[in-house]
Design an enzyme around this catalytic site. Structure first.
Site, PDB file in Angstrom:
ATOM      1  N   HIS A 133       0.877  -1.176   0.000  1.00 56.06           N
ATOM      2  CA  HIS A 133       0.000   0.000   0.000  1.00 56.06           C
ATOM      3  C   HIS A 133       0.916   1.227   0.000  1.00 56.06           C
ATOM      4  O   HIS A 133       2.023   1.182   0.540  1.00 56.06           O
ATOM      5  CB  HIS A 133      -0.844  -0.056   1.276  1.00 56.06           C
ATOM      6  N   ASP A 210       2.842  -4.599   7.972  1.00 58.79           N
ATOM      7  CA  ASP A 210       1.623  -3.821   7.791  1.00 58.79           C
ATOM      8  C   ASP A 210       0.464  -4.809   7.899  1.00 58.79           C
ATOM      9  O   ASP A 210       0.187  -5.572   6.972  1.00 58.79           O
ATOM     10  CB  ASP A 210       1.665  -3.136   6.415  1.00 58.79           C
ATOM     11  N   GLN A 213      -4.803  -5.436   6.845  1.00 61.65           N
ATOM     12  CA  GLN A 213      -5.810  -6.394   6.354  1.00 61.65           C
ATOM     13  C   GLN A 213      -5.787  -7.716   7.120  1.00 61.65           C
ATOM     14  O   GLN A 213      -6.681  -8.544   6.939  1.00 61.65           O
ATOM     15  CB  GLN A 213      -5.573  -6.681   4.852  1.00 61.65           C
ATOM     16  N   LYS A 236     -10.781  -0.912  10.312  1.00 57.09           N
ATOM     17  CA  LYS A 236     -10.930  -2.106   9.468  1.00 57.09           C
ATOM     18  C   LYS A 236     -11.256  -3.332  10.321  1.00 57.09           C
ATOM     19  O   LYS A 236     -11.526  -4.402   9.804  1.00 57.09           O
ATOM     20  CB  LYS A 236      -9.646  -2.366   8.689  1.00 57.09           C
ATOM     21  N   CYS A 374      -4.725   2.356  -3.758  1.00 60.18           N
ATOM     22  CA  CYS A 374      -3.485   2.886  -3.141  1.00 60.18           C
ATOM     23  C   CYS A 374      -2.323   1.915  -3.308  1.00 60.18           C
ATOM     24  O   CYS A 374      -1.469   1.787  -2.419  1.00 60.18           O
ATOM     25  CB  CYS A 374      -3.682   3.235  -1.667  1.00 60.18           C
TER      26      CYS A 374
HETATM   27  N1  7TS Z   1      -1.987  -0.849   4.522  1.00 52.03           N
HETATM   28  C1  7TS Z   1      -2.893  -1.645   3.938  1.00 52.03           C
HETATM   29  C2  7TS Z   1      -2.520  -3.047   3.559  1.00 52.03           C
HETATM   30  C3  7TS Z   1      -4.179  -1.175   3.704  1.00 52.03           C
HETATM   31  O1  7TS Z   1      -5.073  -1.975   3.135  1.00 52.03           O
HETATM   32  C4  7TS Z   1      -4.500   0.156   4.068  1.00 52.03           C
HETATM   33  C5  7TS Z   1      -5.830   0.758   3.744  1.00 52.03           C
HETATM   34  C6  7TS Z   1      -3.521   0.924   4.715  1.00 52.03           C
HETATM   35  C7  7TS Z   1      -2.274   0.393   4.907  1.00 52.03           C
HETATM   36  C8  7TS Z   1      -3.811   2.294   5.226  1.00 52.03           C
HETATM   37  O2  7TS Z   1      -4.696   2.222   6.297  1.00 52.03           O
HETATM   38  P1  7TS Z   1      -5.260   3.540   6.974  1.00 52.03           P
HETATM   39  O3  7TS Z   1      -6.319   3.046   7.909  1.00 52.03           O
HETATM   40  O4  7TS Z   1      -4.141   4.200   7.686  1.00 52.03           O
HETATM   41  O5  7TS Z   1      -5.810   4.387   5.869  1.00 52.03           O
HETATM   42  N2  7TS Z   1      -6.462   0.172   2.626  1.00 52.03           N
HETATM   43  C9  7TS Z   1      -7.538   0.659   1.990  1.00 52.03           C
HETATM   44  C10 7TS Z   1      -8.135  -0.022   0.915  1.00 52.03           C
HETATM   45  O6  7TS Z   1      -7.756  -1.104   0.490  1.00 52.03           O
HETATM   46  N3  7TS Z   1      -9.169   0.696   0.475  1.00 52.03           N
HETATM   47  O7  7TS Z   1      -9.251   1.810   1.203  1.00 52.03           O
HETATM   48  C11 7TS Z   1      -8.250   1.792   2.157  1.00 52.03           C
END
Ligand code: 7TS
Length: 416
Positions: A133, A210, A213, A236, A374
Site C-alpha cells: 500500500h 503492515d 488487512q 478495518k 493505493c
Molecule cells: N496498509 C494496507 C494493507 C491497507 O489496506 C490500508 C488501507 C492501509 C495500509 C492504510 O490504512 P489507513 O487506515 O491508515 O488508511 N487500505 C484501503 C483499501 O484497500 N481501500 O481503502 C483503504
C-alpha cells in the site's frame, strides 16, 4: 472485562450476526445494501456504536490528568482498551501498544523515529515488496530530506506471491529494515511473514509488518511471528476511524525518540531540555482519540465472543464461492490468485473500465471498490490501471455474492 480463553464462545450464525450491524439493514438506491468493500473499512456492530455514545453521553473527560471521577473513569477505559489490544495481538506488554491514528500513522512513526534514532545512514536500504500500500512506500520516500534511504522491492509472481529467493538475495549489510504487508489489500495474498521475519533476523535486520488487512481476518500473534513492529487500523477491525495501533518490541521503542512533542508525553520540561515519559506515553503526544480507543476495545470484545476459526472458515467459504462464480464470467480476469489468500477478490473485465462496473452496480445497492487501491506500483506490475475489488468479512453471505454476479452480468449486457 477481558475475555478469558476458557469462555464459552457464541455460536456462529451469519443472520444473527447481521442483526448486530444496523447499517446492513439500510437501503441504498431503494435496494438492500450489499456491502463488499470491507478492505476499505468494515461496518460497526451496535456494541461499538453504543460504546461511543456511552462515552460521549456519560463518561467524557480528558485522560491521564484529572484527579476527579470522570477523568479517572475515562483513563481506566482507555487503558483497558490498550490491554485488550495487547491480548488481541499477544504483545508481551501493554506498554508496547502505541495508539495512533491508523496504519498510515504507525508506519510514518516508525520511519520518522528510526531515522531520528540514526538507525539509517545515507545509502542504507529498506526492503519492501511490489504489493505494498502507498502507506508503506511514501513514508520511506519522505525521509529523503533526512537520509537517502534506498527502497529495494521484492518482486512478485503472476499469481501475486512474493519471490522469497529474490528477497533473501536482496539482503545486504546495508539493509536496515524489512517492511512488508501481511495481507495484500489489492490481491488478498497472505504473505509468509514468519519466514520473511526468520530470514531478516538471521541477518540481524528488524521487520515491520503492515497488518491492516490481517488483524480483521484472523488471529495475529506478534510474539509467535517475532515481528519487531506491527501496524493496524481500528476502522478495518470493526472499530471507529481515527484510531489504530503500532506494536513495537520494547527494545526498539526504547531507543526511538518521540514522533511528536507536546502534552502527555513528558516527564519534565524546561526551556533548555525536556525529559520524556515512559512507554507508551512517550509516543502519544497530545489528547488522543479517547472515544476511538474505547470503541476499539468494544470492537475487540465483539470479535472475542466468537471462535475466530469459525469466522475465518466462513470468510474462506465466501472467497471460494466468489472465486468460482467470478471465474465463470466470460472476459473476467482475477488479479491475485495466490495459494494463500484472504477474502479479497480483485478483477478486471475485458473492454469495461472498473469504474463503470462500480458505478453501475451501485445503482443496485452493491458497494465494491474500484481504482488502484493505493497500490499503483502493483497495478503497474499487472499492467492494469485499476481493478474492481470485492472484499468480504464474516457478516457477508453467498446471496450477496450472487447479487454481485447478477450486477456484473447486467454491466456486461450494457457494454455488449
Ligand atoms: N496498509 C494496507 C494493507 C491497507 O489496506 C490500508 C488501507 C492501509 C495500509 C492504510 O490504512 P489507513 O487506515 O491508515 O488508511 N487500505 C484501503 C483499501 O484497500 N481501500 O481503502 C483503504
Amino acid at each position: 472485562m477481558l475475555t478469558t480463553i476458557n469462555e464459552v464462545k457464541r455460536k456462529f450464525d451469519v443472520e444473527e450476526i447481521r442483526n448486530d450491524f444496523p447499517i446492513l439493514k439500510r437501503l441504498v438506491n431503494g435496494k438492500p445494501l450489499v456491502y463488499l468493500d470491507n478492505a476499505a473499512t468494515s461496518q460497526k456492530p451496535q456494541a461499538v456504536i453504543d460504546a461511543l455514545t456511552q462515552y460521549y453521553t456519560f463518561d467524557n473527560a480528558n485522560i491521564h490528568r484529572g484527579l476527579y471521577f470522570l477523568s479517572e473513569l475515562a483513563t481506566e477505559q482507555y487503558e483497558t482498551a490498550r490491554l485488550k489490544v495487547k491480548e488481541l495481538i499477544n504483545a508481551l506488554s501493554a506498554s508496547e501498544i502505541i495508539f495512533v491514528r491508523g496504519t498510515t500513522e504507525a508506519i510514518n512513526l516508525v520511519a520518522s523515529s528510526l531515522c531520528r534514532a540514526k538507525h539509517f545512514k545515507d545509502g542504507d536500504e529498506v526492503i519492501i515488496s511490489n504489493m505494498e500500500h502507498h502507506a508503506n512506500i511514501v513514508p520511506w520516500q519522505l525521509m529523503s530530506d533526512r537520509k537517502q534511504i534506498k527502497m529495494k522491492v521484492i518482486p512478485i509472481s503472476d499469481s501475486g506471491e512474493l519471490d522469497l529467493e529474490a528477497y533473501e538475495k536482496m539482503i545486504t549489510e546495508k539493509t536496515k529494515l524489512v517492511s512488508v504487508v501481511h495481507i495484500s489489500n489489492s490481491l488478498g495474498t497472505i504473505n509468509p511473514v514468519k519466514k520473511i521475519i526468520e530470514i531478516a533476523h538471521s541477518h540481524d535486520v528488524p521487520v515491520l509488518l503492515d497488518g491492516a488487512q490481517a488483524v480483521p481476518h484472523f488471529k495475529v500473534d506478534v510474539q509467535d511471528l517475532n515481528a519487531d513492529f506491527y501496524a493496524f487500523s481500528g476502522h478495518k477491525v470493526f472499530g471507529p476511524t481515527g484510531i489504530g495501533v503500532l506494536y513495537g518490541k520494547t527494545e526498539w521503542l526504547e531507543i526511538m525518540p518521540p514522533y511528536q512533542g507536546g502534552g502527555d508525553m513528558i516527564r519534565t520540561v524546561t526551556f533548555e531540555k525536556t525529559t520524556f515519559d515512559d512507554l507508551p506515553r512517550k509516543f502519544e503526544a497530545g489528547t488522543p482519540n479517547i472515544a476511538g480507543g474505547i470503541g476499539l476495545g468494544a470492537a475487540i470484545d465483539y470479535i472475542n465472543q466468537f471462535d475466530r476459526n469459525e469466522l475465518v472458515a466462513h470468510e474462506n467459504k465466501l472467497l471460494d464461492y466468489a472465486t468460482e462464480k467470478l471465474s465463470h464470467v466470460e472476459g473476467l480476469r482475477i488479479i491475485g490468485t495466490a495459494k494463500e489468500k484472504a477474502s479479497v477478490v480483485s478483477f478486471v473485465i475485458e473492454g469495461i473500465h472498473p469504474y463503470d462496473i462500480g458505478t453501475i452496480i451501485d445503482t443496485d445497492g452493491i458497494a465494491i471498490r474500484t481504482g488502484h487501491h493505493c497500490t499503483q506500483p502493483l497495478m503497474a506490475r499487472f499492467n492494469v490501471p485499476a481493478t474492481a475489488r470485492a472484499s468480504f468479512v464474516f457478516y457477508n453471505t453467498k446471496e450477496e455474492i450472487d447479487k454481485l454476479i447478477l450486477g456484473i452480468q447486467k454491466v456486461k449486457k450494457m457494454f455488449i
